[in-house]
Design an enzyme around this catalytic site. Structure first.
Site, short mmCIF file in Angstrom:
data_model
loop_
_atom_site.label_atom_id
_atom_site.label_comp_id
_atom_site.label_asym_id
_atom_site.label_seq_id
_atom_site.Cartn_x
_atom_site.Cartn_y
_atom_site.Cartn_z
N SER A 126 0.67 -1.32 0.18
CA SER A 126 -0.11 -0.07 -0.04
C SER A 126 0.75 1.37 0.13
O SER A 126 0.21 2.32 -0.32
CB SER A 126 -0.96 -0.03 1.24
N LYS A 184 1.43 4.44 6.99
CA LYS A 184 0.66 5.32 5.90
C LYS A 184 1.36 6.87 5.90
O LYS A 184 2.23 6.83 6.95
CB LYS A 184 -0.75 5.42 6.01
#
Length: 207
Positions: free
Chosen positions: A69, A113
């Site tokens: 991701s 993230k």
């Protein structure tokens, strides 16, 4: 004969005094050695405590990226160093990469993230573009244009102790756009990723 006895007594007295000095010196050496040993023992005990508890819990931690991701910035199985000081001092900034626990610290699962929205801001995603407080956010971290804005299709107000995060590989990332993750509370942040140690060909600071 009497003189010889006196000389013998003096000689014995000198020997006893010398022996007493030697014993006293040995006792002093023993006391010094004991103090030195206790000092060394205390020093190494403190060093072990700092290494095992203080550093990994409050200063520095090693983390492994799980998944794709964050491509193209980070790849699956990258090994990172995460510092734990910035978020405690409210020094996190936009575009910093953080490690956090989306389901709370009682759950061991963590995500890696990038911070997109800061506390107090309003974020929205329209036509593949990110808007912060009504203005387009200039950034080039996304691997591809955003196809799914998720809940950010409508304006989202970020709380005072919250951050809005996204993966760089926007179209496969499970991040703040989705209710299962939502805004990231400061209390659930584990630290800021700042250095990659593996693979060696990517060794160095993280952008």
């Amino acid at each position: 004969m009497d003189f010889r006895q006196e000389d013998d007594k003096d000689f014995v007295t000198e020997i006893n005094e010398d022996n007493a000095d030697v014993v006293s010196e040995l006792n002093n050496v023993a006391k010094t050695s004991a103090k030195s040993f206790l000092f060394d023992l205390l020093f190494y005990a403190i060093l072990i405590f700092v290494s095992i508890y203080i550093i990994p819990n409050f200063i520095l931690q090693r983390t492994i990226v799980d998944g794709e991701s964050m491509e193209n910035t980070l790849s699956d199985n990258d090994h990172l160093y995460v510092e734990k000081v910035s978020y405690r001092l409210n020094m996190l900034d936009r575009f910093d990469i953080i490690v956090f626990y989306p389901f709370g610290r009682d759950n061991e699962e963590y995500y890696v993230k990038r911070i997109i929205g800061l506390p107090g801001e309003t974020i929205q995603i329209k036509d593949g573009l990110i808007y912060i407080d009504g203005k387009i956010l200039e950034e080039n971290y996304g691997k591809e244009p955003i196809l799914d804005p998720g809940r950010a299709a409508n304006p989202i107000v970020i709380g005072d102790d919250e951050y809005f995060v996204m993966g760089d590989n926007r179209n496969i990332s499970k991040d703040s756009r989705y209710a299962v993750v939502g805004n990231v509370a400061k209390k659930n942040i584990g630290g800021k990723a700042f250095f990659r140690i593996s693979p060696l060909k990517e060794f160095g600071p993280i952008d």
